[in-house]
Design a protein around this motif. Structure first.
Motif, mmCIF file in Angstrom:
data_model
loop_
_atom_site.group_PDB
_atom_site.id
_atom_site.type_symbol
_atom_site.label_atom_id
_atom_site.label_comp_id
_atom_site.label_asym_id
_atom_site.label_seq_id
_atom_site.Cartn_x
_atom_site.Cartn_y
_atom_site.Cartn_z
ATOM 1 N N GLY A 88 37.811 27.593 34.292
ATOM 2 C CA GLY A 88 36.894 28.174 33.324
ATOM 3 C C GLY A 88 36.448 29.569 33.688
ATOM 4 O O GLY A 88 35.708 30.209 32.944
ATOM 5 N N ARG A 89 36.877 30.039 34.861
ATOM 6 C CA ARG A 89 36.507 31.393 35.308
ATOM 7 C C ARG A 89 37.758 32.159 35.753
ATOM 8 O O ARG A 89 37.734 32.930 36.715
ATOM 9 N N GLU A 90 38.872 31.911 35.074
ATOM 10 C CA GLU A 90 40.159 32.457 35.497
ATOM 11 C C GLU A 90 40.178 33.989 35.530
ATOM 12 O O GLU A 90 40.758 34.601 36.424
ATOM 13 N N VAL A 91 39.547 34.609 34.522
ATOM 14 C CA VAL A 91 39.533 36.078 34.471
ATOM 15 C C VAL A 91 38.799 36.644 35.682
ATOM 16 O O VAL A 91 39.262 37.580 36.340
ATOM 17 N N LEU A 92 37.653 36.059 36.011
ATOM 18 C CA LEU A 92 36.895 36.508 37.173
ATOM 19 C C LEU A 92 37.697 36.288 38.455
ATOM 20 O O LEU A 92 37.687 37.119 39.366
ATOM 21 N N ALA A 93 38.418 35.168 38.520
ATOM 22 C CA ALA A 93 39.248 34.871 39.687
ATOM 23 C C ALA A 93 40.317 35.939 39.881
ATOM 24 O O ALA A 93 40.577 36.387 41.009
ATOM 25 N N GLU A 94 40.951 36.371 38.786
ATOM 26 C CA GLU A 94 41.973 37.430 38.862
ATOM 27 C C GLU A 94 41.359 38.745 39.349
ATOM 28 O O GLU A 94 41.954 39.468 40.149
ATOM 29 N N VAL A 95 40.151 39.038 38.870
ATOM 30 C CA VAL A 95 39.476 40.275 39.285
ATOM 31 C C VAL A 95 39.174 40.237 40.781
ATOM 32 O O VAL A 95 39.375 41.210 41.508
ATOM 33 N N LEU A 96 38.693 39.107 41.260
ATOM 34 C CA LEU A 96 38.380 38.966 42.684
ATOM 35 C C LEU A 96 39.641 39.109 43.536
ATOM 36 O O LEU A 96 39.626 39.736 44.599
ATOM 37 N N PHE A 97 40.758 38.531 43.067
ATOM 38 C CA PHE A 97 42.022 38.682 43.794
ATOM 39 C C PHE A 97 42.444 40.148 43.868
ATOM 40 O O PHE A 97 42.779 40.658 44.932
ATOM 41 N N ALA A 98 42.403 40.830 42.726
ATOM 42 C CA ALA A 98 42.820 42.240 42.675
ATOM 43 C C ALA A 98 41.918 43.111 43.535
ATOM 44 O O ALA A 98 42.365 44.129 44.084
ATOM 45 N N ASP A 99 40.668 42.693 43.708
ATOM 46 C CA ASP A 99 39.722 43.469 44.511
ATOM 47 C C ASP A 99 39.889 43.209 46.002
ATOM 48 O O ASP A 99 39.209 43.824 46.825
ATOM 49 N N GLY A 100 40.791 42.293 46.372
ATOM 50 C CA GLY A 100 41.064 42.044 47.779
ATOM 51 C C GLY A 100 40.236 40.942 48.409
ATOM 52 O O GLY A 100 40.255 40.774 49.629
ATOM 53 N N ALA A 101 39.497 40.175 47.601
ATOM 54 C CA ALA A 101 38.648 39.117 48.156
ATOM 55 C C ALA A 101 39.502 38.027 48.793
ATOM 56 O O ALA A 101 40.566 37.663 48.277
ATOM 57 N N ASN A 102 39.045 37.493 49.944
ATOM 58 C CA ASN A 102 39.739 36.354 50.523
ATOM 59 C C ASN A 102 39.300 35.081 49.797
ATOM 60 O O ASN A 102 38.433 35.114 48.917
ATOM 61 N N VAL A 103 39.888 33.935 50.182
ATOM 62 C CA VAL A 103 39.645 32.690 49.448
ATOM 63 C C VAL A 103 38.178 32.276 49.553
ATOM 64 O O VAL A 103 37.561 31.857 48.565
ATOM 65 N N GLU A 104 37.610 32.423 50.754
ATOM 66 C CA GLU A 104 36.218 32.002 50.953
ATOM 67 C C GLU A 104 35.259 32.843 50.109
ATOM 68 O O GLU A 104 34.331 32.311 49.479
ATOM 69 N N LYS A 105 35.478 34.131 50.107
ATOM 70 C CA LYS A 105 34.621 35.017 49.329
ATOM 71 C C LYS A 105 34.765 34.727 47.835
ATOM 72 O O LYS A 105 33.764 34.669 47.094
ATOM 73 N N ALA A 106 35.998 34.516 47.379
ATOM 74 C CA ALA A 106 36.234 34.220 45.961
ATOM 75 C C ALA A 106 35.556 32.910 45.565
ATOM 76 O O ALA A 106 34.959 32.792 44.485
ATOM 77 N N LYS A 107 35.636 31.931 46.459
ATOM 78 C CA LYS A 107 35.027 30.641 46.165
ATOM 79 C C LYS A 107 33.516 30.779 45.987
ATOM 80 O O LYS A 107 32.917 30.205 45.070
ATOM 81 N N ALA A 108 32.887 31.567 46.867
ATOM 82 C CA ALA A 108 31.444 31.763 46.782
ATOM 83 C C ALA A 108 31.055 32.464 45.484
ATOM 84 O O ALA A 108 30.101 32.067 44.806
#
Length: 359
Positions: free
Chosen positions: A284-304
């Motif tokens: 339900g937050r796929e767009v935000l997830a893509e943005v976090l990936f492109a910004d270089g966030a690691n898995v833990e940071k993205a999860k938070a």
């Protein structure tokens, strides 16, 4: 002079490969100097060129040194010396210093087979040199080869613009090192006149078998027998071939290592994206997830971040909800007054039934 070392400062001055004009340095000199050093170093370079194989070997020694290497071109870095300069993490041109890049060259006297062999060797060196220039400048090897074939001379600003240097420093350049600049097709006239006036002649350092001679061996060769000369030349050729093979092997290893590092980085990026998108919090937050990936966030940071974000609400698509929204938008709810909502709805349904032929 061979190689001067003062603290973390290393000075390379004169002919690459030997002391031809009262000044020079060899691969062996450089390796011996580096063995006694630890930590970051600055190499001050002033050379009109020399032996191509020696230049390639010295480049390799500096490029694999266990520490940062910065290079300052004090007067000139031409031919083999310009290749040595490419080993610098940074390359600084002193004010008034020059750099020259060209195809390796040699003089051949002999039959067609001997000429063909020289061409083969020079072409191999030229291709290796072009790859090294390309690595430093960001250009393609083919573009660098074109620059080499044209025998291109650069002042400080031009070298920086072309990518072969990083900055043009404020310190004043030293006089150019002794060299026979008449050997170059497009050398500045002042350099050519200086070489002629000071008798910097390279001709006496090349023998009839096209092998470079050391300054000390010029006199020694006159006392050698034909067999001794042949044995000495055979040994020198074997050494040069071994050095060339080592340089090519080192270059191949470095290229393979760089390619593997790139592949590993791409795989790590793909794995990171897959892990982020697979998080329950990403639903339900796929767009935000893509943005976090492109910004270089690691898995833990993205999860938070995803866990703290509101979940996207999909719009209702049922026929009943759509009809309610349509009727409300058409003001069939009688202005929104609660006491009339049921009557308005009944009226709307009655009109709809009549349109459909129902009673």
């Amino acid at each position: 002079m061979t190689v001067q070392v003062k603290g973390q400062k290393v000075t390379l001055s004169g002919t690459v490969g030997d002391d031809w004009f009262g000044d020079g340095f060899t691969h062996a000199n450089v390796v011996a100097a580096l063995a006694g050093l630890d930590g970051d170093i600055t190499v001050y370079l002033n050379s009109g060129g020399g032996i191509a194989s020696e230049g390639a070997a010295i480049y390799s020694a500096l490029a694999t040194y266990d520490g940062r290497v910065d290079i300052v071109i004090e007067g000139i870095a031409a031919s083999a010396a310009s290749l040595i300069a490419m080993a610098g993490e940074t390359v600084t041109m002193s004010d008034g210093a020059v750099m020259m890049i060209h195809d390796p060259m040699n003089i051949t006297v002999g039959n067609s087979a001997e000429h063909a062999k020289t061409i083969e060797e020079l072409e191999a060196y030229a291709k290796s040199y072009a790859k090294i220039y390309a690595k430093k400048s960001g250009k393609t090897a083919n573009d660098c080869r074109d620059i080499m074939k044209a025998e291109t001379w650069f002042d400080g600003d031009q070298a920086v613009e072309a990518g072969f240097a990083d900055e043009s420093g404020a310190s004043k350049a030293r006089p150019v090192a002794a060299y026979d600049y008449r050997a170059y097709a497009h050398a500045p006239k002042g350099f050519v006149a200086q070489a002629k006036a000071k008798d910097w002649s390279i001709a006496k350092y090349v023998n009839h078998d096209n092998k470079p001679l050391t300054a000390a061996s010029v006199a020694k060769e006159e006392d050698m027998t034909d067999k001794e000369r042949a044995d000495a030349l055979a040994a020198e050729l074997a050494t040069l071939k071994a050095e060339k093979a080592k340089i090519e092997a080192d270059f191949a290893t470095a290229s393979a290592s760089a390619a593997q590092a790139t592949a590993d980085a791409l795989k790590a990026d793909r794995d990171r994206r897959a892990a982020i998108m697979a998080l329950p919090e990403a639903k339900g937050r796929e767009v935000l997830a893509e943005v976090l990936f492109a910004d270089g966030a690691n898995v833990e940071k993205a999860k938070a971040f995803l866990g703290a974000a509101p979940e996207a609400v999909a719009p209702s698509t049922t026929a009943e909800d759509y009809e309610k929204a349509r009727l409300a938008g058409a003001d069939l709810g009688n202005g929104g007054k609660s006491e009339d909502k049921k009557a308005s709805w009944a009226s709307a349904v009655s009109r709809a039934n009549k349109r459909n032929g129902k009673k």
